[in-house]
Design an enzyme around this catalytic site. Structure first.
Site, short mmCIF file in Angstrom:
data_model
loop_
_atom_site.label_atom_id
_atom_site.label_comp_id
_atom_site.label_asym_id
_atom_site.label_seq_id
_atom_site.Cartn_x
_atom_site.Cartn_y
_atom_site.Cartn_z
N LYS A 32 -11.95 -3.53 -5.33
CA LYS A 32 -12.49 -2.18 -5.52
C LYS A 32 -11.44 -1.21 -6.01
CE LYS A 32 -12.36 -1.10 -0.57
NZ LYS A 32 -12.13 -2.42 -0.03
N LYS A 34 0.83 -1.22 0.00
CA LYS A 34 0.00 0.00 0.00
C LYS A 34 0.85 1.26 0.00
CE LYS A 34 -4.36 -1.70 1.79
NZ LYS A 34 -5.48 -1.49 2.69
N LYS A 73 -7.58 -10.45 -8.76
CA LYS A 73 -8.83 -10.66 -8.01
C LYS A 73 -9.76 -9.47 -8.20
CE LYS A 73 -8.24 -8.60 -3.53
NZ LYS A 73 -8.78 -8.56 -2.22
P1 ATP Z 1 -8.87 -3.37 -1.78
O1 ATP Z 1 -8.94 -3.18 -3.28
O2 ATP Z 1 -8.84 -2.08 -1.00
O3 ATP Z 1 -7.89 -4.41 -1.34
P2 ATP Z 1 -10.99 -5.27 -1.86
O4 ATP Z 1 -12.12 -4.93 -2.76
O5 ATP Z 1 -9.96 -6.20 -2.39
O6 ATP Z 1 -10.30 -3.94 -1.39
P3 ATP Z 1 -11.02 -5.84 0.94
O7 ATP Z 1 -11.61 -4.66 1.63
O8 ATP Z 1 -9.55 -6.04 0.95
O9 ATP Z 1 -11.60 -5.87 -0.56
O10 ATP Z 1 -11.66 -7.17 1.49
C1 ATP Z 1 -12.83 -7.27 2.26
C2 ATP Z 1 -13.19 -8.74 2.37
O11 ATP Z 1 -13.62 -9.25 1.10
C3 ATP Z 1 -12.03 -9.64 2.81
O12 ATP Z 1 -12.53 -10.59 3.71
C4 ATP Z 1 -11.56 -10.28 1.53
O13 ATP Z 1 -10.98 -11.55 1.75
C5 ATP Z 1 -12.84 -10.37 0.72
N1 ATP Z 1 -12.58 -10.24 -0.71
C6 ATP Z 1 -12.18 -9.12 -1.35
N2 ATP Z 1 -12.05 -9.33 -2.68
C7 ATP Z 1 -12.36 -10.63 -2.89
C8 ATP Z 1 -12.41 -11.47 -4.06
N3 ATP Z 1 -12.13 -11.01 -5.25
N4 ATP Z 1 -12.77 -12.75 -3.91
C9 ATP Z 1 -13.07 -13.24 -2.69
N5 ATP Z 1 -13.04 -12.51 -1.55
C10 ATP Z 1 -12.70 -11.23 -1.63
#
Ligand code: ATP
Ligand code: LTN
Length: 352
Positions: free
Chosen positions: A214, A128, A211
């Site tokens: 957001k 980050k 993956k």
């Molecule tokens: P960032 O882009 O800020 O990392 P994100 O959209 O990847 O955000 P997080 O806020 O990191 O999401 O994750 C919140 C929850 O959702 C966590 O428990 C994470 O394991 C789950 N999660 C996030 N993206 C995925 C995905 N693509 N598939 C499965 N689980 C996910």
């Protein structure tokens, strides 16, 4: 352990219903299908077997710059989505992190127990910070995992369901709990990592090597829970696949299709093999159409319920206040024990 301690009654989780805790940052106005499948779906099931605490990590969210009005709105919207997706505030304790002051207070104590080098090894910080430029990264971002350790230890949580990317933070939590316990006496439950299966990982529809996230570059590869059905359908119909047109599951050679098959199996509550069997011989278009219907069937009621809940913010705030009271009762007890064990003079009365 101080023998004269007046605070030796640490609440221990009920073995029948192990204590569980997890959270997400309210850093977008809508959750996406990856969050739903990777987190909310399993949380919903786990609340039946566990004494579950789920929260919105707003203290964590401000480790990177946030617009205050947006953060406030996103916190309510995300909470509404938790409830709409089936997290029941009558079964689980559903709260906002900043409503429980003990999170920040315990984090301070844990900061003093964490080595600088130990914190510097956290790979999420490195990633980050690199994104923002090392100089712009805040000290809060650096100590993010220590705040997270406090979240978990305050509630004496045994199980902490998170994705693989959070494993290192859970290991740090275990180390800090063990360190505190050996230095000051048995105080914290040492949590077990409860790493959610990689099969629950959903990939970007346009870039199936990454993956669904957001912070993706383009929004077209993400299904937001608050997308209109037409938008969801369009995104699925336009999902990237491959040129050979053969329906079979091959994560390496056919990552786009493998992602669609995974989504189909999870949301349709069936095996990947049975989906492959049904659509083998047909084109990708038929599969996508059927998948779009299943995704809309899953997401649309969540969207509608979220919008309904948001029409009555006072009721939402009432639910949050009642749940924060439950969370505070547990957290205050742990914090009081910690303050006592480290040698703070007891206040005549807590000032809140
Ligand atoms: P960032 O882009 O800020 O990392 P994100 O959209 O990847 O955000 P997080 O806020 O990191 O999401 O994750 C919140 C929850 O959702 C966590 O428990 C994470 O394991 C789950 N999660 C996030 N993206 C995925 C995905 N693509 N598939 C499965 N689980 C996910
Ligand atoms: N870092 C986590 C969110 C989070 C969390 C927690 C998860 C903050 N505190 C405590 C589990 C337990 C994330 O980004 N997914």
């Amino acid at each position: 352990m101080p023998l004269d301690s007046p605070l030796t009654d640490i609440e221990r989780p009920d073995i029948e219903r192990p204590r569980l805790l997890s959270g997400m940052q309210p850093s977008a106005d809508s959750l996406h299908l990856g969050n739903y499948i990777g987190a909310l779906l399993s949380w919903k099931a786990l609340q039946e077997t566990h004494d579950a605490f789920f929260f919105l990590a707003d203290l964590h969210a401000i480790t990177v710059p946030q617009d205050p009005a947006e953060l406030r709105a996103n916190t309510r919207r995300t909470m509404a989505q938790y409830i709409a997706a089936g997290i029941d505030p009558a079964k689980s304790t559903l709260f906002v992190q900043s409503h429980v002051p003990a999170h920040a207070e315990l984090a301070w104590v844990l900061n003093t127990l964490t080595g600088f080098g130990e914190a510097a090894r956290m790979t999420q910080f490195k990633d980050k910070a690199a994104k923002q430029g090392q100089e712009a990264a805040s000290v809060g971002l650096f100590t993010y995992p220590i705040l997270q350790a406090g979240d978990i230890l305050l509630y004496q949580a045994v199980d902490v369901p998170v994705g693989e990317d959070q494993r290192q933070h859970i290991e740090l939590t275990r180390d800090l709990a063990t360190r505190f316990n050996s230095r000051f006496g048995d105080t914290f439950t040492v949590p077990k990592p409860y790493i959610l299966k990689d099969t629950a990982k959903i990939f970007d529809l346009q870039n199936p090597g990454a993956k669904m996230s957001k912070s993706a570059e383009s929004p077209t590869g993400l299904i937001w829970l608050l997308d209109e059905p037409k938008v969801t359908e369009k995104k699925i119909m336009r999902a990237v696949t491959d040129a050979d047109g053969e329906v079979r599951f091959d994560r390496e050679a056919k990552p786009g299709l493998a992602n669609l098959l995974t989504l189909f199996a999870i949301l349709g509550n069936r095996s990947i093999e049975s989906v492959v069997e049904e659509f083998a011989g047909g084109g990708y278009g038929t599969l996508k159409k059927a998948l779009a219907a299943i995704v809309v069937e899953t997401v649309e009621p969540i969207r509608t319920r979220t919008l309904e809940l948001l029409e009555d913010p006072a009721e939402l705030d009432r639910i949050l206040a009642a749940n924060a009271e439950k969370a505070n009762a547990v957290a205050e007890q742990t914090l009081a024990t910690v303050y006592d064990r480290v040698g703070f003079l007891p206040p005549l009365r807590r000032h809140r």
